[in-house]
Design an enzyme around this catalytic site. Structure first.
Site, short mmCIF file in Angstrom:
data_model
loop_
_atom_site.label_atom_id
_atom_site.label_comp_id
_atom_site.label_asym_id
_atom_site.label_seq_id
_atom_site.Cartn_x
_atom_site.Cartn_y
_atom_site.Cartn_z
N LYS A 61 -14.14 2.38 -38.77
CA LYS A 61 -15.49 2.63 -39.31
C LYS A 61 -15.64 2.09 -40.74
O LYS A 61 -14.64 1.76 -41.40
CB LYS A 61 -15.76 4.14 -39.25
CG LYS A 61 -15.86 4.70 -37.83
CD LYS A 61 -16.16 6.21 -37.89
CE LYS A 61 -16.41 6.80 -36.53
NZ LYS A 61 -16.77 8.25 -36.62
N TYR A 65 -24.67 5.74 -30.67
CA TYR A 65 -24.48 7.20 -30.78
C TYR A 65 -25.63 7.98 -30.14
O TYR A 65 -25.87 9.13 -30.52
CB TYR A 65 -24.30 7.60 -32.24
CG TYR A 65 -22.87 7.47 -32.74
CD1 TYR A 65 -21.82 8.19 -32.15
CD2 TYR A 65 -22.55 6.65 -33.81
CE1 TYR A 65 -20.52 8.09 -32.61
CE2 TYR A 65 -21.24 6.54 -34.28
CZ TYR A 65 -20.23 7.27 -33.67
OH TYR A 65 -18.93 7.18 -34.13
N ASN A 108 -14.93 9.53 -41.16
CA ASN A 108 -13.61 9.89 -40.64
C ASN A 108 -12.84 8.69 -40.06
O ASN A 108 -11.97 8.84 -39.21
CB ASN A 108 -13.71 11.05 -39.64
CG ASN A 108 -14.61 10.73 -38.47
OD1 ASN A 108 -15.08 9.60 -38.33
ND2 ASN A 108 -14.85 11.71 -37.63
N HIS A 162 -13.28 5.69 -34.55
CA HIS A 162 -13.92 6.19 -33.33
C HIS A 162 -13.03 5.87 -32.15
O HIS A 162 -12.42 4.79 -32.11
CB HIS A 162 -15.28 5.52 -33.11
CG HIS A 162 -15.84 5.77 -31.74
ND1 HIS A 162 -16.57 6.91 -31.44
CD2 HIS A 162 -15.73 5.08 -30.58
CE1 HIS A 162 -16.88 6.88 -30.15
NE2 HIS A 162 -16.39 5.78 -29.60
N GLU A 201 -19.10 2.13 -23.62
CA GLU A 201 -18.90 1.71 -25.01
C GLU A 201 -18.27 0.31 -25.08
O GLU A 201 -18.64 -0.50 -25.94
CB GLU A 201 -18.03 2.73 -25.75
CG GLU A 201 -18.77 4.05 -25.94
CD GLU A 201 -17.91 5.13 -26.61
OE1 GLU A 201 -16.73 4.87 -26.89
OE2 GLU A 201 -18.45 6.22 -26.84
#
Ligand code: CDP
Ligand code: MG
Length: 139
Positions: free
Chosen positions: A10, A50, A113, A116, A127
């Site tokens: 990310k 998302y 964080n 993913h 995805e």
């Protein structure tokens, strides 16, 4: 069972130059990288990725963050790798992540964080198709 899963490094991690360190943790676990690219999502592309979280209070902030800078997207392959990669990532909230996990080592907070990973075979398929064509899957 050999599986494939989608991994994203990310924006918070790419911005701190952690791509290599995170890919090393992935590769040291024995999973194989069968597709990879670097790109920056638009806000709409982040919303699409998302969409499952569109009614959550964190959705707007999450999609701002996910479109804020480059990401490294890859497809990982290996035995039971959907669950295995989730284990290596660690808990969503880094305060709950186990020692030795990517999020314990690098995540900044519950939003930023660092990584993913898909959570089930059907979401993994959707995805992977969101980011890669068959031709880009070289493994
Ligand atoms: O990424 P993971 O599957 O572990 O968690 P999720 O529940 O599917 O949430 C997706 C992403 O939304 C997380 O990885 C965080 O970046 C973000 N999030 C957040 O900002 N605040 C929360 N309370 C929960 C998730
Ligand atoms: Mg999730």
């Amino acid at each position: 069972m050999t599986q494939r899963t989608l991994s994203i490094i990310k924006p918070d991690a790419v911005q701190r130059n952690l791509q290599g360190a995170i890919l090393k943790m992935i590769q040291d676990s024995g999973m194989k990288i069968v597709a990879m690219k670097m790109l920056q999502l638009s806000k709409d592309e982040a919303r699409g990725f998302y969409a499952v979280h569109q009614d959550k209070p964190f959705f707007d902030s999450l999609t701002d963050y996910m479109s804020s800078g480059p990401i490294v997207v890859s497809i990982l392959e290996g035995e039971n790798c959907i669950e295995k990669y989730r284990d290596i990532m660690g808990a969503t909230n880094p305060q709950n992540a186990q020692e030795g996990t990517i999020r314990k080592a690098y995540a900044l907070d519950i939003e930023k964080n660092s990584v993913h990973g898909s959570d089930a075979p059907d979401t993994a398929e959707a995805e992977m198709a969101y980011f890669f064509s068959r031709m880009e899957m070289v493994g």
